[in-house]
Design a protein around this motif. Structure first.
Motif, PDB file in Angstrom:
ATOM      1  N   ILE A 150      23.763   9.423  26.563  1.00 16.45           N
ATOM      2  CA  ILE A 150      23.272   9.220  25.198  1.00 16.45           C
ATOM      3  C   ILE A 150      21.753   9.369  25.156  1.00 16.45           C
ATOM      4  CG2 ILE A 150      23.019   7.540  23.319  1.00 16.45           C
ATOM      5  CD1 ILE A 150      25.812   6.475  24.149  1.00 16.45           C
ATOM      6  N   ARG A 151      21.083   8.863  26.151  1.00 24.51           N
ATOM      7  CA  ARG A 151      19.619   8.982  26.218  1.00 24.51           C
ATOM      8  C   ARG A 151      19.205  10.455  26.300  1.00 24.51           C
ATOM      9  NH1 ARG A 151      18.967   5.516  29.925  1.00 24.51           N
ATOM     10  NH2 ARG A 151      18.549   3.774  28.550  1.00 24.51           N
ATOM     11  N   SER A 152      19.929  11.241  27.103  1.00 21.71           N
ATOM     12  CA  SER A 152      19.632  12.677  27.211  1.00 21.71           C
ATOM     13  C   SER A 152      19.847  13.381  25.878  1.00 21.71           C
ATOM     14  CB  SER A 152      20.525  13.314  28.274  1.00 21.71           C
ATOM     15  OG  SER A 152      20.231  12.804  29.546  1.00 21.71           O
ATOM     16  N   ILE A 153      20.937  13.049  25.206  1.00 18.40           N
ATOM     17  CA  ILE A 153      21.227  13.649  23.905  1.00 18.40           C
ATOM     18  C   ILE A 153      20.166  13.252  22.886  1.00 18.40           C
ATOM     19  CG2 ILE A 153      22.868  13.694  21.986  1.00 18.40           C
ATOM     20  CD1 ILE A 153      25.071  13.187  24.153  1.00 18.40           C
ATOM     21  N   SER A 154      19.782  11.974  22.889  1.00 16.52           N
ATOM     22  CA  SER A 154      18.783  11.514  21.918  1.00 16.52           C
ATOM     23  C   SER A 154      17.434  12.196  22.159  1.00 16.52           C
ATOM     24  CB  SER A 154      18.641   9.994  21.956  1.00 16.52           C
ATOM     25  OG  SER A 154      18.007   9.556  23.128  1.00 16.52           O
ATOM     26  N   ASP A 155      17.066  12.394  23.411  1.00 15.07           N
ATOM     27  CA  ASP A 155      15.828  13.121  23.718  1.00 15.07           C
ATOM     28  C   ASP A 155      15.891  14.545  23.169  1.00 15.07           C
ATOM     29  OD1 ASP A 155      14.745  10.925  25.029  1.00 15.07           O
ATOM     30  OD2 ASP A 155      15.220  11.686  27.042  1.00 15.07           O
ATOM     31  N   TYR A 156      17.021  15.193  23.378  1.00 14.07           N
ATOM     32  CA  TYR A 156      17.200  16.569  22.902  1.00 14.07           C
ATOM     33  C   TYR A 156      17.142  16.629  21.375  1.00 14.07           C
ATOM     34  CZ  TYR A 156      19.301  21.133  22.133  1.00 14.07           C
ATOM     35  OH  TYR A 156      19.539  22.420  21.717  1.00 14.07           O
ATOM     36  N   ASP A 157      17.792  15.662  20.722  1.00 12.65           N
ATOM     37  CA  ASP A 157      17.852  15.644  19.259  1.00 12.65           C
ATOM     38  C   ASP A 157      16.602  15.065  18.610  1.00 12.65           C
ATOM     39  OD1 ASP A 157      20.358  16.795  19.214  1.00 12.65           O
ATOM     40  OD2 ASP A 157      21.436  14.900  18.982  1.00 12.65           O
ATOM     41  N   GLY A 158      15.710  14.463  19.407  1.00  6.03           N
ATOM     42  CA  GLY A 158      14.486  13.896  18.854  1.00  6.03           C
ATOM     43  C   GLY A 158      14.714  12.589  18.111  1.00  6.03           C
ATOM     44  N   ARG A 159      15.732  11.848  18.528  1.00  7.04           N
ATOM     45  CA  ARG A 159      16.030  10.547  17.927  1.00  7.04           C
ATOM     46  C   ARG A 159      15.818   9.457  18.959  1.00  7.04           C
ATOM     47  NH1 ARG A 159      20.897  13.402  16.477  1.00  7.04           N
ATOM     48  NH2 ARG A 159      20.923  13.898  14.271  1.00  7.04           N
ATOM     49  N   SER A 160      15.676   8.229  18.469  1.00  7.46           N
ATOM     50  CA  SER A 160      15.691   7.094  19.391  1.00  7.46           C
ATOM     51  C   SER A 160      17.131   6.916  19.874  1.00  7.46           C
ATOM     52  CB  SER A 160      15.219   5.818  18.676  1.00  7.46           C
ATOM     53  OG  SER A 160      16.163   5.428  17.688  1.00  7.46           O
ATOM     54  N   VAL A 161      17.307   6.213  20.964  1.00 10.38           N
ATOM     55  CA  VAL A 161      18.651   5.947  21.482  1.00 10.38           C
ATOM     56  C   VAL A 161      19.461   5.187  20.441  1.00 10.38           C
ATOM     57  CG1 VAL A 161      19.974   4.725  23.254  1.00 10.38           C
ATOM     58  CG2 VAL A 161      17.946   6.030  23.903  1.00 10.38           C
ATOM     59  N   ASN A 162      18.837   4.219  19.788  1.00 13.14           N
ATOM     60  CA  ASN A 162      19.533   3.449  18.765  1.00 13.14           C
ATOM     61  C   ASN A 162      20.017   4.341  17.625  1.00 13.14           C
ATOM     62  OD1 ASN A 162      20.254   0.724  17.776  1.00 13.14           O
ATOM     63  ND2 ASN A 162      18.939   1.331  16.061  1.00 13.14           N
ATOM     64  N   LYS A 163      19.154   5.215  17.138  1.00 11.40           N
ATOM     65  CA  LYS A 163      19.537   6.122  16.048  1.00 11.40           C
ATOM     66  C   LYS A 163      20.606   7.116  16.507  1.00 11.40           C
ATOM     67  CE  LYS A 163      17.396   4.862  12.411  1.00 11.40           C
ATOM     68  NZ  LYS A 163      18.159   4.434  11.233  1.00 11.40           N
ATOM     69  N   GLU A 164      20.550   7.518  17.762  1.00  8.73           N
ATOM     70  CA  GLU A 164      21.561   8.439  18.285  1.00  8.73           C
ATOM     71  C   GLU A 164      22.930   7.764  18.324  1.00  8.73           C
ATOM     72  OE1 GLU A 164      22.858  12.021  19.118  1.00  8.73           O
ATOM     73  OE2 GLU A 164      20.704  11.682  19.014  1.00  8.73           O
ATOM     74  N   ILE A 165      22.974   6.511  18.762  1.00 10.81           N
ATOM     75  CA  ILE A 165      24.238   5.762  18.773  1.00 10.81           C
ATOM     76  C   ILE A 165      24.753   5.600  17.350  1.00 10.81           C
ATOM     77  CG2 ILE A 165      25.293   3.518  19.276  1.00 10.81           C
ATOM     78  CD1 ILE A 165      23.340   3.389  21.712  1.00 10.81           C
ATOM     79  N   GLU A 166      23.869   5.268  16.418  1.00 12.16           N
ATOM     80  CA  GLU A 166      24.242   5.141  15.010  1.00 12.16           C
ATOM     81  C   GLU A 166      24.800   6.464  14.479  1.00 12.16           C
ATOM     82  OE1 GLU A 166      22.027   4.302  10.769  1.00 12.16           O
ATOM     83  OE2 GLU A 166      21.077   3.562  12.601  1.00 12.16           O
ATOM     84  N   PHE A 167      24.145   7.565  14.821  1.00 10.67           N
ATOM     85  CA  PHE A 167      24.585   8.892  14.391  1.00 10.67           C
ATOM     86  C   PHE A 167      25.970   9.219  14.944  1.00 10.67           C
ATOM     87  CE2 PHE A 167      24.793  13.494  15.194  1.00 10.67           C
ATOM     88  CZ  PHE A 167      24.646  13.974  13.905  1.00 10.67           C
ATOM     89  N   ILE A 168      26.171   8.965  16.233  1.00  9.62           N
ATOM     90  CA  ILE A 168      27.460   9.244  16.878  1.00  9.62           C
ATOM     91  C   ILE A 168      28.569   8.422  16.232  1.00  9.62           C
ATOM     92  CG2 ILE A 168      28.766   8.963  19.026  1.00  9.62           C
ATOM     93  CD1 ILE A 168      26.059   9.627  20.498  1.00  9.62           C
ATOM     94  N   LEU A 169      28.312   7.137  16.008  1.00 15.44           N
ATOM     95  CA  LEU A 169      29.323   6.278  15.383  1.00 15.44           C
ATOM     96  C   LEU A 169      29.619   6.710  13.952  1.00 15.44           C
ATOM     97  CD1 LEU A 169      28.235   2.780  16.729  1.00 15.44           C
ATOM     98  CD2 LEU A 169      30.308   4.047  17.331  1.00 15.44           C
ATOM     99  N   SER A 170      28.597   7.086  13.214  1.00 18.88           N
ATOM    100  CA  SER A 170      28.792   7.543  11.833  1.00 18.88           C
ATOM    101  C   SER A 170      29.644   8.808  11.785  1.00 18.88           C
ATOM    102  CB  SER A 170      27.455   7.816  11.155  1.00 18.88           C
ATOM    103  OG  SER A 170      26.757   6.627  10.973  1.00 18.88           O
ATOM    104  N   ARG A 171      29.353   9.749  12.670  1.00 18.33           N
ATOM    105  CA  ARG A 171      30.141  10.984  12.725  1.00 18.33           C
ATOM    106  C   ARG A 171      31.592  10.686  13.082  1.00 18.33           C
ATOM    107  NH1 ARG A 171      27.271  16.020  13.710  1.00 18.33           N
ATOM    108  NH2 ARG A 171      29.368  16.877  13.652  1.00 18.33           N
TER     109      ARG A 171
END
Length: 55
Positions: free
Chosen positions: A16-37
Motif C-alpha cells: 500500500i505504501r508503494s502504491i500511495s507513493d506512486y499515486d502521490g497520496r498519503s498512505v491513509n488516503k490510499e487506504i481510504e481510496f482502496i476501500l471506497s473503490r
C-alpha cells in the motif's frame, strides 16, 4: 469522520505504501481510496444490493 484502528500485515502495508507513493497520496488516503473503490464495486453488484438498502 470515524476513527478506527486498523491492523494491517507488514507486507500488505508495504504494498500500500508503494502504491500511495506512486499515486502521490498519503498512505491513509490510499487506504481510504482502496476501500471506497471496493465498496462502490460491491454497490454495483446485484448480490450485495440488499446490504446497502437496509441502511
Amino acid at each position: 469522520m470515524a476513527n478506527y484502528p486498523l491492523r494491517i500485515p507488514s507486507q500488505l502495508m508495504d504494498n500500500i505504501r508503494s502504491i500511495s507513493d506512486y499515486d502521490g497520496r498519503s498512505v491513509n488516503k490510499e487506504i481510504e481510496f482502496i476501500l471506497s473503490r471496493y465498496v462502490d464495486n460491491l454497490k454495483s453488484n446485484e448480490e450485495y444490493t440488499d446490504i446497502f438498502q437496509r441502511r
